[in-house]
Design an enzyme around this catalytic site. Structure first.
Site, PDB file in Angstrom:
ATOM      1  N   ILE A 123       0.826  -1.202   0.000  1.00  0.00           N
ATOM      2  CA  ILE A 123       0.000   0.000   0.000  1.00  0.00           C
ATOM      3  C   ILE A 123       0.865   1.257   0.000  1.00  0.00           C
ATOM      4  O   ILE A 123       0.543   2.242  -0.668  1.00  0.00           O
ATOM      5  CB  ILE A 123      -0.941  -0.003   1.227  1.00  0.00           C
ATOM      6  CG1 ILE A 123      -1.944  -1.145   1.117  1.00  0.00           C
ATOM      7  CG2 ILE A 123      -1.678   1.317   1.359  1.00  0.00           C
ATOM      8  CD1 ILE A 123      -2.745  -1.379   2.389  1.00  0.00           C
ATOM      9  N   SER A 178      -6.416  -0.226  11.034  1.00  0.00           N
ATOM     10  CA  SER A 178      -7.077  -1.402  10.472  1.00  0.00           C
ATOM     11  C   SER A 178      -8.392  -1.615  11.196  1.00  0.00           C
ATOM     12  O   SER A 178      -8.551  -1.210  12.355  1.00  0.00           O
ATOM     13  CB  SER A 178      -6.188  -2.639  10.652  1.00  0.00           C
ATOM     14  OG  SER A 178      -6.920  -3.833  10.410  1.00  0.00           O
ATOM     15  N   TYR A 218      -1.366  -7.358  17.013  1.00  0.00           N
ATOM     16  CA  TYR A 218      -1.586  -6.458  15.881  1.00  0.00           C
ATOM     17  C   TYR A 218      -2.852  -5.631  16.110  1.00  0.00           C
ATOM     18  O   TYR A 218      -2.859  -4.409  15.899  1.00  0.00           O
ATOM     19  CB  TYR A 218      -1.702  -7.278  14.592  1.00  0.00           C
ATOM     20  CG  TYR A 218      -1.975  -6.452  13.359  1.00  0.00           C
ATOM     21  CD1 TYR A 218      -0.962  -5.709  12.758  1.00  0.00           C
ATOM     22  CD2 TYR A 218      -3.245  -6.423  12.785  1.00  0.00           C
ATOM     23  CE1 TYR A 218      -1.213  -4.956  11.613  1.00  0.00           C
ATOM     24  CE2 TYR A 218      -3.501  -5.682  11.650  1.00  0.00           C
ATOM     25  CZ  TYR A 218      -2.480  -4.954  11.063  1.00  0.00           C
ATOM     26  OH  TYR A 218      -2.735  -4.210   9.935  1.00  0.00           O
ATOM     27  N   LYS A 264      -3.184  -1.550  16.419  1.00  0.00           N
ATOM     28  CA  LYS A 264      -4.044  -0.761  15.523  1.00  0.00           C
ATOM     29  C   LYS A 264      -5.034   0.094  16.320  1.00  0.00           C
ATOM     30  O   LYS A 264      -5.407   1.185  15.874  1.00  0.00           O
ATOM     31  CB  LYS A 264      -4.772  -1.685  14.549  1.00  0.00           C
ATOM     32  CG  LYS A 264      -3.853  -2.426  13.571  1.00  0.00           C
ATOM     33  CD  LYS A 264      -3.220  -1.499  12.557  1.00  0.00           C
ATOM     34  CE  LYS A 264      -1.795  -1.149  12.790  1.00  0.00           C
ATOM     35  NZ  LYS A 264      -1.205  -0.307  11.729  1.00  0.00           N
TER      36      LYS A 264
END
Length: 318
Positions: A48, A170, A202, A206
């Site tokens: 990205i 996310s 994770y 986020k």
């Protein structure tokens, strides 16, 4: 045989419907040109980040690829310069797993570059281990490194306003939590190194991204700098390239069928960086090129403020 074919046809039809209605992401429609503007994109040598940097370069921006891996970054610079026709694309070394490297990057950037108009905190990973400073790798890179980088560059962003800070989070933040006892005791947002444990870590990191943006917006009131966090979509990136073989084999068919390409994944980052009229939405969370609601824990003022203060202490700013 007929029933089997009928079932297969139904599954294909369902997948196509799912792709058109859910998996296919909207595009950023901004026509903004960026000649004379300078942008930093972290983790821009792949995925990205690279797609985002390419689009910004096509718009005429001076684009700094802030990356750890020099060989991959220089290859990305070559690719982006060739595809965009813009020679104002360059690499500067940044290892978000090292606070020393973050400080060195900021010092070098501020010495060499007179402007900073957009900062895109894009880099992220899912990997076990510790940073150079002893933090959990996921927590250290995904949150603390970007936290310190942003603070060190804030004054330049204010000088060049209107400017923007975009942090790639996310939808996984919905499953995250902030355990301050764990952070203070273990210098991490959680424990464990299994595949599931790493995904939990994770998610926690986020959530840190969303809360950081929420608190940052409060601290930027009265300035000409705005900030946004976002979910890029379910994207086929190399974020798990350091994961073990079995995990990658397990994820391969899921990625193939239900995850989309990096160009689509860059669209909401570009929207937050470029779209006119979103200044009043500073501090908010976006997905599919639109502002989204978040859970109460992702906009908890007290937790966001405490996370900021703890992060300041951990990176040596307090």
């Amino acid at each position: 045989m007929f029933i089997f074919l009928l079932i297969c046809g139904g599954l294909v039809g369902f997948y196509l419907l799912l792709y058109v209605t859910v998996l296919q992401l909207p595009k950023c429609k901004s026509t903004a040109k960026l000649h004379g503007k300078t942008v930093i994109v972290t983790g821009a040598n792949t995925g990205i980040g690279k797609a985002t940097a390419l689009d910004l370069a096509k718009r005429g921006a001076r684009v700094i690829l802030a990356c750890r891996d020099e060989s991959r970054a220089r290859a990305a610079v070559t690719d982006i310069q060739r595809e965009s026709g813009n020679k104002e694309v360059l690499y500067m070394h940044l290892d978000l797993a090292s606070l020393k490297s973050v400080r060195s990057f900021a010092e070098n950037f501020l010495k060499k570059e007179s402007r900073l108009d957009i900062l895109i905190n894009n880099a992220g990973l899912v990997i076990d281990g510790k940073t150079e400073d002893g933090f959990g790798m996921i927590f250290g890179v995904n949150h603390l490194g970007h936290f310190l980088l942003t603070i060190l560059l804030l004054e330049r962003l204010k000088e060049c306003g209107p400017s923007r800070i975009v942090t790639v989070s996310s939808m996984a933040h919905w499953w995250g939590k902030i355990d301050f006892d764990c952070i203070n005791t273990h210098k991490d947002v959680g424990l464990g190194n299994s595949a599931i444990a790493l995904l939990r870590l994770y998610s926690h990191s986020k959530l840190c991204n969303v809360l950081f943006t929420h608190e940052l917006a409060k601290r930027l009131k009265g300035t000409n700098v705005t900030c946004y966090s976002l979910h890029p979509g379910a994207i086929k990136t190399e974020i798990g390239r350091h994961s073990n073989l079995w995990w990658r084999l397990f994820m391969a068919p899921i990625l193939l069928l239900f995850f989309t390409d990096v160009e689509s994944g860059a669209q909401t980052s570009l929207y937050c960086a470029l779209q006119e009229g979103i200044t009043p939405l500073s501090g908010r969370y976006f997905s599919s090129c639109a502002v989204q609601n978040v859970s109460a824990k992702a906009k908890d003022d007290a937790v966001a403020k405490k996370l900021w203060e703890v992060s300041e202490r951990l990176v040596g700013l307090a």
